[in-house]
Scaffold this active site. Structure first.
Site, PDB file in Angstrom:
ATOM      1  N   ASP A   1       0.949  -1.065   0.121  1.00 40.36           N
ATOM      2  CA  ASP A   1      -0.036   0.063  -0.120  1.00 40.36           C
ATOM      3  C   ASP A   1       0.687   1.068  -0.094  1.00 40.36           C
ATOM      4  OD1 ASP A   1      -2.118   1.500   0.121  1.00 40.36           O
ATOM      5  OD2 ASP A   1      -3.027   0.950   1.963  1.00 40.36           O
TER       6      ASP A   1
ATOM      7  N   ASP B   1      -2.595   2.316  -6.165  1.00 42.41           N
ATOM      8  CA  ASP B   1      -1.626   2.568  -5.065  1.00 42.41           C
ATOM      9  C   ASP B   1      -1.445   1.118  -4.627  1.00 42.41           C
ATOM     10  OD1 ASP B   1      -3.889   2.977  -3.932  1.00 42.41           O
ATOM     11  OD2 ASP B   1      -3.366   4.678  -2.718  1.00 42.41           O
ATOM     12  N   GLU B   2      -2.255  -0.131  -4.795  1.00 41.77           N
ATOM     13  CA  GLU B   2      -2.500  -1.192  -3.728  1.00 41.77           C
ATOM     14  C   GLU B   2      -2.422  -2.450  -4.398  1.00 41.77           C
ATOM     15  OE1 GLU B   2      -5.469  -2.364   0.017  1.00 41.77           O
ATOM     16  OE2 GLU B   2      -5.829  -0.461  -1.489  1.00 41.77           O
TER      17      GLU B   2
END
Length: 459
Positions: free
Chosen positions: A11, A105-106
């Protein structure tokens, strides 16, 4: 269930805001809030410096401004974020063929499938190397969680924030989960959490003690069974490699409702062009054109038209979107417009190009007729529509013929304020210009690290 912590969850830390801080030296270490800046805007991401004041994602922007009036408020630059995300996802795919992106973003990674980790020691080394590689390639930080399941890996990455790594050792899961809130578990949102709280269940340990039968009674068979298993730290969900894209779409929300039918039509044409650029960038084409209209009363209408074959031609998409708009009543005002393409393929239909050429020729004839009409209008002294003022979104990149690269600090009353700096410079100077200054233009974002500049230039 696995016996080694070989599921990795990454993350990125306050991704959008961190990318803006990396891009703008004058904002490093300061409160930054990224999101919609209009009266209906919401926070997309807040930097850790802004979170100190209570600002968080999904908060109304007006509330964020009250909590942190001195923060920098910026419009998202999704082009930059996607570019950085692709760099990060590339690093993850080098670790394993099984990478499951959840957002820009993950992502989850199955390290065992890539034979890059097989026990606690190798998993920790892989996680630390990934964090170092992300910093070297993007200049940003990411938090890593390692565990024997997806659920636990995600919990571990939350504990690791910001800029850390947490590994949950197999055998310690129940003790770790027990005192945590039921909201920690996947699938427990506000509504389910309130339902469980009213039943006297607030922690994962209480959820496990309630028993499967009671949870099924409270939540239904599927949900009750799944949550009881997770409360016992059982999560057999596999890491699933990214699925094929099913559609490509773009949309805009407007600060003030649009009532002018001509303006609505122009916005739809602009969105169609943006959608096609994104479609072509992905090397795709599509058969079904979709128009989305959210009206003044929040009612949302979706209209679609399926073509004879897939296309990535902007003229075809524009024409289809215009036809769909004809069947939508927008007299009360429009607050959101979107154009999408689905039924995707990696090829186009030749007869559609012929169709596009015919439409372009027809449009050319209409354009000529329009020019004649405009000349007649000018001769008759009819009122002319003023040119549209150029927009300068806060935070977006610009280039000035004399001062070079910079970014917009703010604009209004016919003026735009620019800070001239780059990701590799010292904090720069601020200058103000007229919004119609011909020497100033919008620019593409610069890479966040110098190495990426060299890569782009072939150095």
């Amino acid at each position: 269930m696995r016996t080694a912590p070989t599921i990795l969850h990454l993350d990125m830390d306050a991704f959008f805001a961190s990318a803006e801080q990396a891009s703008k030296p004058s904002l490093r270490g300061k409160a930054v809030v990224v999101g919609g800046l209009g009266p209906r805007g919401v926070v997309a991401t807040a930097s850790y410096e802004a979170r100190v004041f209570g600002v968080h994602s999904a908060m109304p922007m007006a509330q964020a401004r009250r909590l942190a009036p001195n923060a920098a408020y910026l419009v998202p630059r999704f082009g930059l974020y996607r570019e950085v995300s692709e760099q990060v996802m590339g690093l993850l795919r080098a670790l394993s063929p099984l990478v499951e992106p959840l957002s820009l973003d993950e992502a989850f990674v199955d390290l065992e499938a890539g034979e890059t980790a097989w026990d606690e020691g190798s998993a920790r080394l892989t996680g630390e190397k990934l964090r170092a590689d992300i910093r070297a390639v993007t200049g940003l930080t990411g938090s890593v969680g390692l565990a024997a399941s997806k659920m636990l890996a995600k919990i571990a990455s939350e504990q690791a924030k910001p800029d850390g790594l947490v590994l949950i050792e197999p055998g310690t899961e129940r003790a770790l989960l027990g005192p945590m809130s039921v909201r920690t578990l996947p699938g427990v949102g506000p509504a389910t959490g309130d339902h469980l709280r009213r039943a006297g269940i607030t922690t994962v340990e209480e959820l496990a003690e309630a028993g499967e039968d009671e949870l099924v009674r409270l939540l239904g068979k599927a949900h009750g069974h799944a949550l009881h298993a997770m409360a016992l730290a059982h999560d057999e969900r596999p890491v699933v490699a990214e699925r094929e894209t099913k559609s490509v779409s773009v949309e805009d929300t407007y600060d003030v409702d649009i009532h002018d039918r001509v303006r609505v039509g122009l916005e739809v044409q602009r969105l169609a062009d943006r959608c096609v650029r994104r479609l072509r960038g992905a090397g795709l084409s599509g058969r079904t054109i979709v128009l989305k209209v959210r009206r003044y009363d929040f009612s949302t209408l979706t209209r679609s038209e399926t073509l004879r074959g897939p296309t990535d031609d902007p003229a075809v998409v524009r024409e289809a979107a215009a036809r769909l708009l004809e069947g939508v009543d927008t007299t009360g005002g429009v607050r959101l417009l979107g154009v999408g393409v689905s039924g995707l393929a990696d090829y186009t239909q030749e007869d559609l190009f012929a169709q596009a050429r015919a439409q372009a020729e027809a449009a050319a004839g209409e354009s000529a007729d329009q020019e004649v009409a405009e000349e007649a209008s000018e001769e008759s002294g009819a009122e002319q529509v003023p040119p549209v003022e150029r927009r300068w979104p806060a935070g977006h990149d610009v280039r000035h013929a004399e001062f070079g690269h910079g970014w917009v600090q703010g604009s209004g009353l016919g003026r735009v304020t620019v800070r001239f700096e780059t990701p590799y410079s010292e904090p720069g100077r601020v200058r103000t210009f007229r919004t119609d200054d011909s020497a100033l233009e919008l620019a593409d974002p610069l890479p966040l690290v110098v190495g990426a500049v060299c890569d782009r230039r072939g150095g």
